[in-house]
Design a protein around this motif. Sequence first.
Motif: not given
Length: 139
Positions: A28-57
């Motif tokens: 958990f503590e590494e999740f946001v920094p990991l996604i940010r690093e991936m985004q800097q390398a060209g990755a995209y994270l897309v999602f569908i939200e229900e009730n404040g959280k992603a149900v699909s990503a």
Amino acid sequence: MVIQTANSDEDILKCWDALRVLRPHLIFEEFVPLIREMQQAGAYLVFIEENGKAVSAAVYRRQYSLFAGKHIYIDDLITLPEARGKGHAGALLDRVIAIAQSEGLDRVTLDSGHQRSDAHRLYLNKGFQISSHHFTRML
């Protein structure tokens, strides 16, 4: 069904539960920094939200290789077990395919674990072909 791109740390955190289903080794503590690093390398994270959280990503990136030409590779595509059967993963897959088509890319590729037969059914229904085996050597 609204598909969003995770641009903020808050949006990334909404995707934690879904991506953890597919990737239980994540910390958990590494999740946001990991996604940010991936985004800097060209990755995209897309999602569908229900009730404040992603149900699909989905996580995807553009690539260029000898075997596939210019394409989008989907790293991850997951729907929470309790939200399956509503078309979320199919909608995310359709979005990524539409992006690839609009950019004139040659294809969309992904790898999928042998045990994920429900996912395989979706991919085959969306016109994907099983074209190879993926091999990994742990170091």
